[in-house]
Design an enzyme around this catalytic site. Sequence first.
Site, PDB file in Angstrom:
ATOM      1  N   ARG A 266       0.861  -1.185   0.000  1.00  0.00           N
ATOM      2  CA  ARG A 266       0.000   0.000   0.000  1.00  0.00           C
ATOM      3  C   ARG A 266       0.896   1.233   0.000  1.00  0.00           C
ATOM      4  O   ARG A 266       1.492   1.579   1.020  1.00  0.00           O
ATOM      5  CB  ARG A 266      -0.914  -0.014   1.228  1.00  0.00           C
ATOM      6  N   HIS A 270      -3.619   4.279   4.799  1.00  0.00           N
ATOM      7  CA  HIS A 270      -4.696   3.288   4.913  1.00  0.00           C
ATOM      8  C   HIS A 270      -6.002   3.876   4.394  1.00  0.00           C
ATOM      9  O   HIS A 270      -6.705   3.259   3.600  1.00  0.00           O
ATOM     10  CB  HIS A 270      -4.845   2.865   6.370  1.00  0.00           C
ATOM     11  N   TYR A 279       4.296   5.724  11.245  1.00  0.00           N
ATOM     12  CA  TYR A 279       4.637   4.338  11.572  1.00  0.00           C
ATOM     13  C   TYR A 279       5.437   3.635  10.483  1.00  0.00           C
ATOM     14  O   TYR A 279       5.842   2.485  10.678  1.00  0.00           O
ATOM     15  CB  TYR A 279       3.358   3.529  11.871  1.00  0.00           C
TER      16      TYR A 279
END
Length: 373
Positions: A266, A270, A279
């Site tokens: 990805r 998200h 992160y």
Amino acid sequence: MTYTPTTDTAQHTDLDAPLQLLTPEGERRHDARLEPWIADLDAEALQGLYRDMAIARRVDAEGVALQRQGQLGLWAPAQGQEAIQIASARACRPDDFLFPSYRELGVLLVRGAAPADLVLSWRGEVLSTYDPHELHAAPPQIIIGAQALHAVGYAMGVQRDGGDQVAVAYFGDGATSQGDVNEAMVFGSSFGAPVVFVCSNNQWAISEPVTVQSKFPIAGRAPGFGIPSLRVDGNDVLACTAAMRWALDHARRGEGPAFLEAVTYRMGPHTTSDDPTRYRDAAELEKWRARDPLLRLEAHLREIDAFDDAFRADVDADALSYTTQMRAAAVGATTRPPLALLDSVYAEPHSGIDEEREHFAAYLAGFADEETR
């Protein structure tokens, strides 16, 4: 062609490398397990796969832009995952029924979703989704993994009707930790349902890495349910096409479910409410950027003299036409008054709805009070 998991965690990365037919540099590789399933893919077919992937990427970028401009409430980016989405959907028959998650943008494009179909639901508009029976695709599922159960139920219905359609369930690596996905595999295997499970392992379940989801490749879980599986390079549209054709054939012949793990990434957040820089290491992002599914297919097409400026311009024109209609649908949408949300809950008057309407009206009025201060 089933997956056999290793038991040595120190070696599993090498031994369980995803099957691949097209390298990140666009070089053609050969694999005896996959080759027979794509023998018919000529230059024109490869151009079609590229066109679909390129349009999906442009649509995705437009969706992000519309959300940032306040036209959509949310958007789930799919950049980097175009190969498995386009390849798997193109491999299906028109009457196979697909059960996507909220990120399967490419799947819906292949199925013929109209530009408005991709944006109005993200605005929360009434009657905003497509007709599932027209596209042979269920509405995108927000509840993580629930669509796996729906797909198995549909597949069991196909069995009882004596049909030969296949149901396809799409989900991410994070969903494999949900009970719904595991229960779906139990039912699918026990009843020999004609269903294909497609796991797009994009390495991150929101902010949780796949290494927390599983210490071994996810494809290794399926054989424990009695389901054969393949682990493929999810950024290689040729490998994804071959693997999906194998899985569909397995299910359609009455052999029961099949499972694919497409190892992809990805590239974006998200959803547009997420900040992946909190992160995710930038170096990891650049490593995967070099494995881009569009760039590798473009390199291969150039190698076989099937990609030139005219072809690129033609693809760009198609993408612009679709995204222009998509933007017009979002910007031109007329949102009903908030209280109209309760108008069609029941066919007859209902005291409970009257009470809800009263509470909701008071809630809305509170915002009006703030605006006058």
